[in-house]
Design an enzyme around this catalytic site. Sequence first.
Site, mmCIF file in Angstrom:
data_model
loop_
_atom_site.group_PDB
_atom_site.id
_atom_site.type_symbol
_atom_site.label_atom_id
_atom_site.label_comp_id
_atom_site.label_asym_id
_atom_site.label_seq_id
_atom_site.Cartn_x
_atom_site.Cartn_y
_atom_site.Cartn_z
ATOM 1 C CG ASN A 9 -1.716 1.244 1.396
ATOM 2 O OD1 ASN A 9 -1.782 2.053 0.471
ATOM 3 N ND2 ASN A 9 -2.329 1.424 2.560
ATOM 4 C CD1 TRP A 10 3.495 0.805 -2.999
ATOM 5 C CD2 TRP A 10 3.699 2.112 -4.806
ATOM 6 N NE1 TRP A 10 4.234 0.121 -3.915
ATOM 7 C CE2 TRP A 10 4.379 0.893 -5.050
ATOM 8 C CE3 TRP A 10 3.690 3.078 -5.813
ATOM 9 C CZ2 TRP A 10 5.046 0.638 -6.251
ATOM 10 C CZ3 TRP A 10 4.347 2.818 -7.007
ATOM 11 C CH2 TRP A 10 5.023 1.607 -7.220
ATOM 12 C CE LYS A 11 -0.172 3.263 4.656
ATOM 13 N NZ LYS A 11 -0.120 3.364 6.100
ATOM 14 C CG HIS A 95 -5.856 2.184 4.812
ATOM 15 N ND1 HIS A 95 -5.453 3.134 5.717
ATOM 16 C CD2 HIS A 95 -4.881 1.241 4.780
ATOM 17 C CE1 HIS A 95 -4.264 2.779 6.203
ATOM 18 N NE2 HIS A 95 -3.901 1.632 5.653
ATOM 19 C CD GLU A 97 -2.965 5.627 6.475
ATOM 20 O OE1 GLU A 97 -2.867 5.666 5.238
ATOM 21 O OE2 GLU A 97 -2.107 5.070 7.201
ATOM 22 C CD GLU A 167 -3.897 -2.274 7.041
ATOM 23 O OE1 GLU A 167 -2.775 -2.548 6.625
ATOM 24 O OE2 GLU A 167 -4.468 -1.203 6.779
ATOM 25 N N GLY A 173 2.089 2.092 10.811
ATOM 26 C CA GLY A 173 3.106 3.136 10.715
ATOM 27 C C GLY A 173 3.723 3.514 12.048
ATOM 28 C CB SER A 213 4.598 -2.067 12.106
ATOM 29 O OG SER A 213 4.209 -0.719 12.313
HETATM 30 P P1 PGA Z 1 2.537 0.105 7.709
HETATM 31 O O1 PGA Z 1 1.129 0.393 6.986
HETATM 32 O O2 PGA Z 1 3.052 -1.194 7.136
HETATM 33 O O3 PGA Z 1 3.407 1.273 7.332
HETATM 34 O O4 PGA Z 1 2.267 0.012 9.167
HETATM 35 C C1 PGA Z 1 0.225 -0.649 6.734
HETATM 36 C C2 PGA Z 1 -1.012 -0.082 6.092
HETATM 37 O O5 PGA Z 1 -1.454 0.993 6.488
HETATM 38 O O6 PGA Z 1 -1.593 -0.712 5.169
#
Ligand code: PGA
Length: 251
Positions: A9-11, A95, A97, A167, A173, A213
Amino acid sequence: MRKKIIAGNWKMNVLPSETATLVKEVAEATKACGNVEVVCCVPAIDVAAAIEAAKGTQVGIGAENAHWEAKGAFTGEISCPMLVDAGVKYVIIGHSERRQYFGETDETVNKRARAVIAAGMTAIVCVGETLEEREAGKLVEVIERQMNVGLKGVTAADCDKLVIAYEPVWAIGTGKTATPDQAQEVHALIRATLAKLVGAETADKVRIQYGGSMKPGNAAELLAKPDIDGGLIGGAALKAGDFAGIVAAGN
Ligand code: PGA
């Protein structure tokens, strides 16, 4: 046997001009991992370059969101037919976010997920609790609600186009990973909740990814758990070597 699926997931992290290089590096580094489905979910503006760079490789390209309407007056949105037309095969939906910063709800997650599946793409539907919710003893309630509302109307026949990503919001993150046992516990709950919606036989076939993470150093023990069928990878997906290390752990 569920085939493991590792998706990056490149965001909002990679420029269009950087996309081909990263996709090609990922393709090269994960070449030997034939038993794992490898996916890069990229920002909409990177999709065209990613699809082009992934041609002829084992890497599938996904998007990070999609609107539920096929077309119309929705300034700034991207529709499923647009993604299909571009060659996208997967879409991350719901997601945390999107839920936290952009007002995504279980209801809009449901509309988006159903539209993605109806368009023939695979929906990677994210669920997960915040630290507050976990500490308040609401883990089960939150996961069940996200599943029941988010997947309302999704049928057993739809489930070959469904991946669920667990998640825990507190692990995204932050460098804090759920322990393999903590993750397995919730993955089992997700599968049991799904079984009530679509039947146990179907639920048994649906892949459930862990995200938060995940990195080369902790992937193997997470992926060894019986209900952990892959990973949704943020930070570690931005370096082909790290990403490939996770894919290798799933192989
Ligand atoms: P992360 O993000 O691996 O940087 O914790 C995972 C995600 O949000 O899909």
